[in-house]
Scaffold this motif. Structure first.
Motif, PDB file in Angstrom:
ATOM      1  N   PRO A   2       0.824  -1.210   0.000  1.00  0.00           N
ATOM      2  CA  PRO A   2       0.000   0.000   0.000  1.00  0.00           C
ATOM      3  C   PRO A   2       0.858   1.259   0.000  1.00  0.00           C
ATOM      4  CG  PRO A   2      -0.001  -1.001   2.176  1.00  0.00           C
ATOM      5  CD  PRO A   2       0.728  -1.944   1.257  1.00  0.00           C
ATOM      6  N   ILE A   3       0.326   2.306  -0.608  1.00  0.00           N
ATOM      7  CA  ILE A   3       0.994   3.604  -0.592  1.00  0.00           C
ATOM      8  C   ILE A   3       0.642   4.281   0.720  1.00  0.00           C
ATOM      9  CG2 ILE A   3       1.121   5.872  -1.679  1.00  0.00           C
ATOM     10  CD1 ILE A   3       0.449   4.465  -4.325  1.00  0.00           C
ATOM     11  N   ARG A   4       1.647   4.761   1.410  1.00  0.00           N
ATOM     12  CA  ARG A   4       1.429   5.386   2.717  1.00  0.00           C
ATOM     13  C   ARG A   4       1.499   6.897   2.592  1.00  0.00           C
ATOM     14  NH1 ARG A   4       4.009   0.547   4.077  1.00  0.00           N
ATOM     15  NH2 ARG A   4       2.911  -0.579   5.670  1.00  0.00           N
ATOM     16  N   ASN A   5       0.626   7.551   3.290  1.00  0.00           N
ATOM     17  CA  ASN A   5       0.638   9.005   3.320  1.00  0.00           C
ATOM     18  C   ASN A   5       1.698   9.443   4.335  1.00  0.00           C
ATOM     19  OD1 ASN A   5       0.158  11.735   3.838  1.00  0.00           O
ATOM     20  ND2 ASN A   5      -2.026  11.524   3.432  1.00  0.00           N
ATOM     21  N   CYS A   9       2.569   8.806   8.717  1.00  0.00           N
ATOM     22  CA  CYS A   9       3.582   7.805   9.049  1.00  0.00           C
ATOM     23  C   CYS A   9       4.498   8.354  10.140  1.00  0.00           C
ATOM     24  CB  CYS A   9       4.396   7.452   7.806  1.00  0.00           C
ATOM     25  SG  CYS A   9       5.747   6.308   8.169  1.00  0.00           S
ATOM     26  N   THR A  12       8.213   8.606   9.088  1.00  0.00           N
ATOM     27  CA  THR A  12       8.474   9.765   8.234  1.00  0.00           C
ATOM     28  C   THR A  12       8.540  11.037   9.062  1.00  0.00           C
ATOM     29  OG1 THR A  12       7.385   8.721   6.355  1.00  0.00           O
ATOM     30  CG2 THR A  12       7.612  11.116   6.279  1.00  0.00           C
TER      31      THR A  12
END
Length: 107
Positions: A2-5, A9, A12
């Motif tokens: 999945p693409i994480r925002n 995160c 991040t």
């Protein structure tokens, strides 16, 4: 995968604060040696330009990980110390140190 925002995160967000070059080493010095003056940090981090070191200290201070304390001297001087939030990174730095000590292939 999945693409994480990145906004959501926590890794991040943490790296946005402590992921810049020299930042972890500034924190390491403050953990190992306690409060330090700018010139002490600059000597320890030979290779970091004064502008870079100043920027890292300002960013850490803005995020509440270190505090700048002025003390009476002429010319006025400051020292940098970990805040309680900064000290919470102790286990992270210890884990990095332990991992680095085990990695014989890293140079």
């Amino acid at each position: 995968m999945p693409i994480r925002n990145p906004r959501f995160c926590p890794v991040t967000r943490a790296l946005e604060v402590i992921g810049d070059r020299w930042t972890i080493l500034v924190l390491r010095d403050l953990f190992l040696d306690g409060p330090r003056r700018f010139q002490d940090l600059q000597e320890s981090l030979a290779g970091a330009s004064p502008n870079t070191l100043s920027a890292r200290l300002k960013k850490l201070e803005a995020h509440g990980l270190i505090e700048r304390r002025l003390y009476a001297e002429h010319p006025p001087r400051a020292e940098y110390a970990l805040t309680p939030a900064g000290r919470e990174l102790g286990p992270v730095l210890k884990a990095l140190r332990d991992w680095g000590a085990k990695q014989k292939s890293i140079r």
